[in-house]
Design an enzyme around this catalytic site. Structure first.
Site, PDB file in Angstrom:
ATOM      1  N   GLY A 242       0.817  -1.215   0.000  1.00  0.00           N
ATOM      2  CA  GLY A 242       0.000   0.000   0.000  1.00  0.00           C
ATOM      3  C   GLY A 242       0.845   1.257   0.000  1.00  0.00           C
ATOM      4  N   ARG A 243       2.005   1.179   0.656  1.00  0.00           N
ATOM      5  CA  ARG A 243       2.890   2.350   0.708  1.00  0.00           C
ATOM      6  C   ARG A 243       3.441   2.698  -0.660  1.00  0.00           C
ATOM      7  NH1 ARG A 243       5.092  -0.110   6.286  1.00  0.00           N
ATOM      8  NH2 ARG A 243       3.524   0.889   7.601  1.00  0.00           N
ATOM      9  N   TYR A 362      -1.506   8.640   6.243  1.00  0.00           N
ATOM     10  CA  TYR A 362      -2.133   7.321   6.109  1.00  0.00           C
ATOM     11  C   TYR A 362      -1.195   6.276   5.526  1.00  0.00           C
ATOM     12  CZ  TYR A 362      -4.103   8.759   1.410  1.00  0.00           C
ATOM     13  OH  TYR A 362      -4.326   9.207   0.135  1.00  0.00           O
ATOM     14  N   GLU A 363      -1.569   5.019   5.784  1.00  0.00           N
ATOM     15  CA  GLU A 363      -0.762   3.836   5.456  1.00  0.00           C
ATOM     16  C   GLU A 363       0.644   3.941   6.045  1.00  0.00           C
ATOM     17  OE1 GLU A 363      -1.365   1.925   1.736  1.00  0.00           O
ATOM     18  OE2 GLU A 363      -3.280   2.945   1.445  1.00  0.00           O
ATOM     19  N   GLY A 364       0.682   4.456   7.269  1.00  0.00           N
ATOM     20  CA  GLY A 364       1.928   4.601   8.005  1.00  0.00           C
ATOM     21  C   GLY A 364       2.428   6.023   7.957  1.00  0.00           C
TER      22      GLY A 364
END
Length: 380
Positions: A242-243, A362-364
């Site tokens: 996702g990153r 988001y997503e870390g």
């Protein structure tokens, strides 16, 4: 080492660019103002194969590589990050997770519809007390023999009100820590599953972000993804991919802002000449170009790692950290180059600036990316 794109890559990039400019651009300001979900445009993206880009064609996907995916993400994000995040979540978090970890029955039932855009997917990990600390899941899934009963709350869920299928991460045995976490497929409309009000956000306002409530939600045993206790590994591996998508989104936001700023600087005159001829503006453009080129190479490297079967935990974290920083810094500069017009919605750069911020969260978060990177450096 070959930096040349294949003809297939060039074609998919051109298709995404054309769609972004002809379909996404005309209504992007209105969707942002009204927080309007691009329902018809999502359907068109599904028809183009954008919602299942990397999924095997036997499950209805486009069968393309991660390089193709980031090329599409960059082009869409130059125009509308709200649309691109729907593509990112559906591809990276939902379709990838199911194709990599789900049973064949689950793939046939859900992945085939998600890859074509017939269904939209959502990924439910974050909670009020479990954002960056994903091991602190308060949502529980109690094993009742032939089914699980889920209780808890999930926050900031992209496509939360529009999705048909939700991948929910929940704690099944708190005594086992991260090994007591599982991932479940929950269908919209399941009794006890309630969707909270839509969030009123700073950016990506066209995407549909909600809090979700699970009150004694019964989920069949066959809807658990993978072996018992594999949910945390599933979530972390899925987020690594996702990153790459969010790094490409950040790259697209930065590149879109740069292109607008460059064009404006060649048209706007001050002190008898176009402002691009003033060193103060020219140096801003040079700084933007350098960081965007660097971000693009980092994003492509992470995508290449994924395509080659290499470990991409670090390269995806590096790409997201750098690209999101570039997006935030250079959208601010794009507004500055536009001067007073940059503060006006019709020039688009203020929206890109607002959209850029979420790529650092988001997503870390950026801080989590530094943890991922530093831990791997120290471990080597």
């Amino acid at each position: 080492m070959d930096f040349t794109l294949t003809e297939e890559h060039k074609l998919i990039r051109e298709a995404a660019r054309d769609f972004a400019n002809t379909e996404l651009l005309p209504g992007v300001i209105e969707r942002d103002n009204k927080q309007k979900f691009p329902k018809e445009l999502v359907k068109k993206m599904g028809d183009l194969g954008f919602l299942g880009l990397m999924v095997d064609p036997k499950y209805g996907g486009s069968g393309m590589d991660a390089i193709s995916y980031v090329l599409v993400m960059e082009e869409l994000s130059k125009i509308d990050a709200s649309a691109s995040v729907i593509v990112s979540v559906n591809n990276s978090l939902v379709c990838y997770g199911l194709e990599a970890f789900a049973s064949e029955e689950q793939k046939q039932k859900y992945l085939t519809k998600l890859a074509t855009g017939e269904f939209i997917g959502a990924f439910c990990l974050s909670e009020p007390e479990a954002g960056s600390d994903a091991t602190s899941q308060k949502t529980t899934a109690i094993d009742k023999g032939d089914h699980y009963v889920i209780n808890g709350t999930k926050n900031w869920i992209t496509s939360g009100g529009r999705a048909d299928v939700y991948i929910v991460i929940a704690q099944t045995d708190k005594h086992k820590g991260s090994h007591g976490i599982n991932a479940f497929i929950v269908e919209k409309g399941t009794p006890g599953f309630d969707i909270g009000p839509k969030e009123d956000k700073l950016g990506i306002r066209g995407s549909d972000t909600h809090t979700l409530q699970f009150n004694d939600v019964k989920v069949p045993k066959e809807n658990r993804i993978g072996d018992d206790g594999s949910g945390f590994r599933f979530a972390m591996k899925t987020l690594s991919g996702g990153r790459i998508g969010i790094a490409a989104q950040a790259l697209g936001i930065a590149a879109g802002a740069y292109e607008l700023a460059l064009k404006y600087s060649k048209e706007r005159k001050a002190f008898g000449t176009e402002i691009c001829n003033h060193q103060a503006i020219a140096f801003k453009l040079a700084d933007m170009y350098v960081d965007i080129e660097a971000a693009r190479h980092l994003v492509m490297k992470a995508a290449w790692d994924k395509d080659q079967g290499n470990n991409y935990d670090v390269s995806s974290a590096v790409a997201k950290l750098f690209a999101s920083k570039a997006a935030m810094e250079h959208t601010v500069e794009a507004v500055q180059i536009h001067g007073g017009n940059g503060f006006v919605k019709e020039y688009h750069v203020e929206r890109l600036m607002r959209d850029a911020k979420i790529t650092q969260i988001y997503e870390g978060t950026s801080e989590i990316q530094k943890i991922v990177i530093s831990r791997n450096l120290i471990k080597e």
